[in-house]
Scaffold this motif. Structure first.
Motif, PDB file in Angstrom:
ATOM      1  N   SER A   9       0.820  -1.220   0.000  1.00 63.39           N
ATOM      2  CA  SER A   9       0.000   0.000   0.000  1.00 63.39           C
ATOM      3  C   SER A   9       0.847   1.261   0.000  1.00 63.39           C
ATOM      4  N   ASN A  10       2.011   1.247   0.672  1.00 60.26           N
ATOM      5  CA  ASN A  10       2.881   2.425   0.674  1.00 60.26           C
ATOM      6  C   ASN A  10       3.377   2.734  -0.735  1.00 60.26           C
ATOM      7  N   SER A  36       0.432   4.108  -2.829  1.00 63.25           N
ATOM      8  CA  SER A  36       0.127   5.504  -2.491  1.00 63.25           C
ATOM      9  C   SER A  36       1.194   6.440  -3.034  1.00 63.25           C
ATOM     10  N   LYS A  50       0.753   7.094  -6.715  1.00 59.27           N
ATOM     11  CA  LYS A  50      -0.263   8.121  -6.984  1.00 59.27           C
ATOM     12  C   LYS A  50       0.306   9.517  -6.748  1.00 59.27           C
TER      13      LYS A  50
END
Length: 323
Positions: A200-201, A204, A207
């Motif tokens: 997830s890091n 993110s 993005k």
């Protein structure tokens, strides 16, 4: 030879492959011709960007804010070209699609670092043209060599921090399922999606990078040119208007080359099905074509650079320094 190496720190096990297997170009029909085409692009891009760098360094009249930006654009283009194409050609010459874990991270670092500086340099060039046309009387007070030095120092520092964080998040991922990268280089997205632990890091941060280097700069450039066109629409002297537009032509062409292919790829990928081969070919060309054409655009559309080349050819038979 072990394919997977494991390091344990603070009770966290990180499984790292000894190497990755890059398969992006292996399934493309007539792959050999694509490799040859990329090698030709590399040859032209290196010569063209090196020529622009040398011309700006040698000619003192080009030691101005605008050409500091052009110099950094050529430097970024040269970096992108050398970060991508030699590895691709090596795959073709030695029939080896393997790349070590550390080499993969290094490849990712350099590609994204120079791509980021390329995009932000286009924003600086837009700011230069905006100030020159919309605030002509204050141009030399606002845009100075010192200001450009500070701006580009900030760009390199910001990009370095962003990429270091990106690579750090990748280094904390475990790759226990597969080490096959479905791209033509160690692309951030295809790599972090291979992880078998929480990514997830990385997702993110991807993005954030997209926002900072793709979605953010483009509206800024568009707004700056809307302001420029608004000012030019009020000029009654058509010769002055055309002259001003010519000073923007090179930058507009470069912006189109860098942004339009990437934007079209993103739009097509989100709206319709894009085959893996089509995505990889279009993506690779969107990265390597602009560095090849950018030097030609600035040489053909910039009177100062053309004058420098003419002087160089006139003085080629005898010693001398270009002034």
């Amino acid at each position: 030879m072990n394919v997977i190496n494991t390091s344990v720190s603070l009770n966290i096990s990180v499984v790292r492959p000894e190497y990755f297997f890059i398969t992006g170009l292996s399934g493309i029909p007539y792959t050999r011709y694509h490799y040859i085409f990329l090698f030709c692009i590399y040859f032209i891009a290196v010569i063209g960007n090196c020529a622009v760098l040398v011309i700006i360094v040698v000619n003192r009249s080009l030691h101005s804010p605008k050409y500091i930006s052009v110099f950094n654009l050529a430097l970024a283009d040269l970096g992108i070209t050398n970060a991508q194409i030699p590895n691709i050609v090596r795959t073709f010459l030695f029939e080896s699609q393997y790349i070590s874990y550390n080499a993969c991270l290094a490849n990712m670092t350099f590609v994204y670092f120079f791509s980021g500086t390329q995009v932000l340099t286009l924003v600086v060039l837009a700011y230069d043209r905006f100030t020159a046309i919309c605030l002509p009387l204050r141009y030399h007070a606002i845009v100075t060599n010192t200001v450009m030095f500070v701006v580009f120092s900030a760009i390199y520092a910001l990009t370095a921090v962003m990429i270091i964080i990106m690579v750090y998040f990748i280094s904390r991922l475990s790759f226990c399922k597969t080490n096959v990268i479905e791209s033509y280089f160690c692309d951030h997205g295809p790599v972090y999606r291979l992880a078998c632990n929480d990514n997830s890091n990385s997702a993110s941060h991807a993005k954030l990078i997209t926002g900072v280097y793709l979605l953010g700069p483009f509206p800024i450039i568009v707004i700056s040119y809307l302001a420029i066109f608004l000012v030019l629409s009020k000029i009654t002297n058509w010769e002055g208007c055309i002259k001003a537009l010519r000073t923007c032509a090179s930058h507009l062409l470069v912006v189109g080359l860098v942004y339009l292919p990437k934007t079209c790829i993103y739009i097509i990928a989100f709206t319709t099905y894009l085959s893996p081969n089509a995505r990889i070919i279009s993506s690779s060309l969107s990265y390597v074509i602009p560095p090849m054409l950018n030097p030609m655009i600035y040489v053909l559309n910039t009177a100062e650079i053309k004058d420098t080349i003419r002087k160089a050819f006139k003085n080629r038979s005898g010693p001398g320094v270009l002034n």
